[in-house]
Design a protein around this motif. Structure first.
Motif: not given
Length: 292
Positions: A18-26, A166-177
């Motif tokens: 599984f791989a996720v891009n979650a910048a807005d979520t964080v 200023d605590a603004v997320i540019r990228q947040a992601a993860g990979v699970f194998v």
């Protein structure tokens, strides 16, 4: 861009991922809780991990809860993911800030020593809880340790958070194998070598690469994969005044009487979104009458 999660398997069926891009979520979590940089990265990593692990839930109503209980200054860190791709979470001390070192963000120092608990609440079954001691406090390694100890499954978890001052997320992601029981040794060896040579996920995304590019060019280099599907993920809190009311009705009569005698409205705040609900003395009296 809408956050999304990819689900797939290698063509030889030996690895699922599984791989996720979650910048807005964080970012949503940061905005709800007014998080410091240290708390943002810590909760951000656990949110990304929760989305990845929650991707294995079969039903939309199923729940996965990850809870870190450490002796560090950040206190409890908790997230709850659902089978439909939503997640919510909080940290006990959201404004704690620790200096960044040459090794990166001070997540391990913020968490301290303690335990990681994984709670699965599956439709039609009793909740199952697994718990392991934290081995690093960095979260990704602790998730891998959990799977090795509790489920005897070789697992690779790669988490990346890129955040501004200023605590603004540019990228947040993860990979699970995760390795299947019959995964060939040579495939595991190649996967581990690829993982060690993979730059930070957040940096790669910031350079304009897509999750699919990162999977094919780095994580699964020379390992053919098939992406089965892609679905949106988001931060979502399902709290309502009715839910809080149901919880307050579980209080004993004496507690409700004391609230009523104060002759003031009672406020209750949601840990996950900071929404505040007020209950008048008339509402409290109705709760008391329902218990008689």
């Amino acid at each position: 861009m809408t956050d999304s999660l990819l689900r797939g398997i290698t063509r030889d069926k030996s690895l699922r991922f599984f791989a996720v891009n979650a910048a807005d979520t964080v970012q949503q979590a940061i905005d709800f809780h007014y998080l410091s940089i240290t708390s943002s990265v810590t909760l951000g990593r656990l949110l990304v991990a929760g989305l990845l692990m929650g991707a294995g839930l079969k039903n939309a109503e199923d729940l996965l809860t990850l809870r870190i209980d450490g002796d560090g200054p950040i206190g409890v860190v908790l997230v709850t993911a659902t089978g439909d791709g939503t997640i919510k979470g909080y940290v006990q001390n959201p404004q704690i800030e620790l200096a960044k070192s040459s090794k990166g963000f001070a997540v391990a120092e913020a968490v301290g020593k303690g335990y990681l608990s994984v709670i699965r609440s599956m439709t039609g079954s009793k909740p199952y809880t697994g718990q392991v001691a934290l081995v690093s406090g960095e979260i990704g390694q602790d998730i891998c340790h959990y799977y090795q100890q509790s489920e005897q499954m070789d697992t690779l978890v790669n988490l990346g958070i890129l955040i501004e001052k200023d605590a603004v997320i540019r990228q947040a992601a993860g990979v699970f194998v995760q390795c299947m029981p019959d995964t060939p040794v040579e495939v595991k060896t190649l996967l581990n070598a690829n993982a060690q040579q993979t730059p930070n996920l957040s940096d790669l995304l910031d350079m304009g690469m897509s999750l699919e590019d990162i999977l094919q060019k780095f994580i699964f280099k020379n390992i053919p994969i098939d992406i089965a599907d892609q679905k949106p993920v988001s931060y979502f809190c399902n709290c309502t005044k009715d839910r809080f009311s149901a919880g307050m009705r579980l209080l004993d009569k004496q507690e409700l009487k004391e609230m009523i005698e104060s002759n003031e409205a009672i406020s209750a705040s949601c840990h996950f979104c900071n929404k505040n609900y007020k209950f008048s003395t008339d509402e409290l009296q109705e709760m008391l009458r329902s218990k008689i």
